[in-house]
Design a protein around this motif. Structure first.
Motif, PDB file in Angstrom:
ATOM      1  N   SER A 233      -3.596 -12.406   7.404  1.00  0.00           N
ATOM      2  CA  SER A 233      -2.531 -13.411   7.227  1.00  0.00           C
ATOM      3  C   SER A 233      -1.884 -13.267   5.859  1.00  0.00           C
ATOM      4  O   SER A 233      -0.658 -13.260   5.728  1.00  0.00           O
ATOM      5  N   ASP A 236       0.207 -10.101   5.742  1.00  0.00           N
ATOM      6  CA  ASP A 236       1.486 -10.228   6.456  1.00  0.00           C
ATOM      7  C   ASP A 236       2.472 -11.098   5.670  1.00  0.00           C
ATOM      8  O   ASP A 236       3.682 -10.905   5.744  1.00  0.00           O
ATOM      9  N   ASN A 239       5.282  -9.613   3.486  1.00  0.00           N
ATOM     10  CA  ASN A 239       6.585  -9.197   4.014  1.00  0.00           C
ATOM     11  C   ASN A 239       7.685 -10.102   3.467  1.00  0.00           C
ATOM     12  O   ASN A 239       7.519 -11.319   3.389  1.00  0.00           O
ATOM     13  N   ASN A 248       2.890  -3.765   8.293  1.00  0.00           N
ATOM     14  CA  ASN A 248       2.638  -4.006   9.708  1.00  0.00           C
ATOM     15  C   ASN A 248       1.154  -3.900  10.041  1.00  0.00           C
ATOM     16  O   ASN A 248       0.626  -2.805  10.219  1.00  0.00           O
ATOM     17  N   PHE A 269      -3.495  -1.008   9.196  1.00  0.00           N
ATOM     18  CA  PHE A 269      -2.113  -1.433   8.967  1.00  0.00           C
ATOM     19  C   PHE A 269      -1.307  -0.321   8.308  1.00  0.00           C
ATOM     20  O   PHE A 269      -1.849   0.595   7.712  1.00  0.00           O
TER      21      PHE A 269
END
Ligand SMILES: [Zn+2]
Length: 406
Positions: A233, A236, A239, A248, A269
Motif C-alpha cells: 500500500s 503504491d 505513484n 506497479n 513489482f
C-alpha cells in the motif's frame, strides 16, 4: 552518387515470410530452454551463408523468488553470437532476442492470416520478423563489394522479455567494443520508431513473520501477509509523487491454511523512471519503506532487485536517427519517432554509451498479446531500410561514427 546493392531485397519477400513463420512456429517462451535453443539453431542455419564466426554462449541461471518465498534458480537458453570483420575500422552491434513472452502452456500458439496484409502469431512481430530483417540486411551487405568495410557482431539473447537480467553483462561487454548499435525490436504499426525510452527496474520483496495457531495462539503470530500489504500500500502510494515515475505491484502470494498465522509472503513489482536521477529517489523511498515495516517486532522484510535498464534519453542517438530518416526519404519510407514507456536492449546499449536505433524490426502491433500481428509487407521494406543504412555506414568516413573506447 553512392552505390546501392539492395534493389533485389523486395524479391526476397516470400522467402522472408516463410522464414518468419518457421521461426514463429517454434515456441520460445523465455523459460522454454529447448525452444529458445531451437530458434538459435534454426537461425544459425539460416545465417550459414554469412560465413560468420558463430558462438553459443552459456548464461548464468535466472534467480527468482518463488510463491513459497524461496529463491529458485532457473536455467535459460544460450545466447547466440555471429561475428565478422572484427578488425574493420567501424564496428556495429546488431541485437535481437530469441525469446517471446508466450510460454509453452500459453494458449496463443497458432499462426493465422487476419487478412492479406496481416499475420497473427506468437512472436511474428516481437521479434521473429525482426530477426529475419537483420538476417537479410546482413546477407545483402556481405554479398556486396562493401563487405568488410564495416565489422559487425550480431548478438541474440534468450532473456530479453524478462528484462535481459542474465545477458546484461554480455551485452555490456559486446557494447564496449561497438561504435553503433542496431536493435531489431518492432516499430509501431504506422512505422514510427521509438525515440526516448523510460528506464525500468524489477524488484521482489519477501516478508517473514512468525507462524502460530490462528485460534489458540493468535497473539504469538506475526502475520507476514498483513506486513506485506502495508508495504505494498505504501509503495503504491508513491505513484504520483514524482513526475515520470510509476510503480506497479504486479504479483503477490502468501499464506496457506487459514487456521495458521502466515509466516511468509512475497510480491514482485516494477518501477519505470524517466530521468537518471529518478533511480536514486526510488531507492531511497524503498529503503525508507523497508525501515518502516521492519520496525514491527517479529517481521523481517527483504528487498531484492535493481534498475536493470536505465532511461534512454534521445539526444545521443539523434544523429543516427536523422541519417536513417534521410535514407528513408530516398526509399519512400517516411520515418518519425515517438517516446516510449517500454524498454529494450537499446536501453542497455545507451547505458554503455553506444548510439543506437532500437526499432529497426518489422511493423506490427498488439505485441505481448494473443492479437499480436505483423504487417507482412514490412519484412522486405524494413530489410531494405537497414541494408541501405549499412551501405551508407560502410561508405562513410569511419571517423564520423567511431566512439572513443577501450
Ligand atoms: Zn521484443
Amino acid at each position: 552518387m553512392r552505390q546501392s546493392y539492395y534493389h533485389w531485397l523486395p524479391d526476397q519477400q516470400a522467402l522472408m515470410l516463410e522464414q518468419t513463420i518457421a521461426l514463429a512456429e517454434i515456441n520460445s517462451g523465455t523459460f522454454n530452454v529447448t525452444g529458445v535453443n531451437a530458434v538459435a539453431d534454426r537461425l544459425a542455419e539460416l545465417a550459414a551463408g554469412l560465413n560468420a564466426v558463430v558462438q553459443r554462449i552459456d548464461l548464468p541461471h535466472y534467480r527468482q523468488l518463488t510463491d513459497r518465498a524461496e529463491w529458485q534458480e532457473q536455467p535459460l537458453g544460450q545466447a547466440l553470437q555471429l561475428q565478422k570483420h572484427p578488425d574493420a575500422p567501424l564496428q556495429l552491434l546488431l541485437m535481437g532476442h530469441l525469446d517471446t513472452v508466450y510460454g509453452v502452456d500459453h494458449p496463443f500458439q497458432q499462426i493465422r492470416w487476419l487478412d492479406a496484409e496481416r499475420l497473427n502469431g506468437p512472436g511474428v512481430t516481437d521479434m521473429k520478423g525482426g530477426l529475419v530483417v537483420a538476417l537479410h540486411a546482413l546477407t545483402v551487405l556481405e554479398a556486396s563489394p562493401l563487405a568488410g568495410k564495416i565489422g559487425w557482431r550480431w548478438l541474440l539473447n534468450p532473456d530479453e522479455e524478462i528484462g535481459s537480467p542474465c545477458s546484461a553483462e554480455l551485452i555490456a561487454s559486446c557494447a564496449a567494443e561497438a561504435d553503433l548499435g542496431l536493435v531489431f525490436e518492432p516499430a509501431l504499426a504506422d512505422g514510427s520508431l521509438a525515440g526516448a525510452r523510460k528506464g525500468s527496474g524489477n524488484f521482489s520483496v519477501r516478508v517473514t513473520g512468525r507462524a502460530a495457531h490462528a485460534g489458540r495462539e493468535h497473539h504469538l503470530g506475526r502475520n507476514a501477509i498483513r506486513a506485506l500489504c502495508d508495504f505494498i500500500s505504501a509503495l503504491d502510494n508513491l505513484n504520483g509523487q514524482r513526475k515520470g515515475v510509476t510503480i506497479n505491484p504486479g504479483y503477490i502470494h502468501g499464506g496457506g491454511a487459514v487456521n495458521v498465522v502466515p509466516d511468509r509472503a512475497m510480491a514482485r513489482f516494477n518501477i519505470r523512471i524517466e530521468q537518471p536521477e529518478d533511480e536514486l529517489w526510488c531507492l531511497q523511498q524503498l529503503e525508507q519503506l523497508q525501515q518502516r515495516i521492519f520496525r514491527q517486532e517479529g517481521i523481517q522484510i527483504e528487498l531484492d532487485g535493481d534498475f536493470g535498464r536505465k532511461p534512454k534519453p534521445f539526444g545521443p542517438h539523434l544523429r543516427l536517427f536523422e541519417r536513417l530518416r534521410q535514407i528513408g526519404q530516398r526509399l519512400g519510407t517516411k520515418l518519425n519517432w515517438l517516446p516510449s514507456g517500454g524498454c529494450c536492449d537499446g536501453n542497455n546499449l545507451a547505458a554503455a554509451g553506444v548510439a543506437n536505433i532500437d526499432t529497426l524490426g518489422v511493423c506490427g502491433g498488439s505485441i505481448h498479446s494473443s492479437d499480436e500481428f505483423l504487417l507482412v509487407g514490412s519484412l522486405s521494406e524494413r530489410a531494405r531500410l537497414t541494408a541501405a543504412l549499412l551501405f551508407e555506414l560502410a561508405q562513410d568516413d569511419p571517423a564520423q561514427w567511431r566512439r572513443k573506447r577501450r
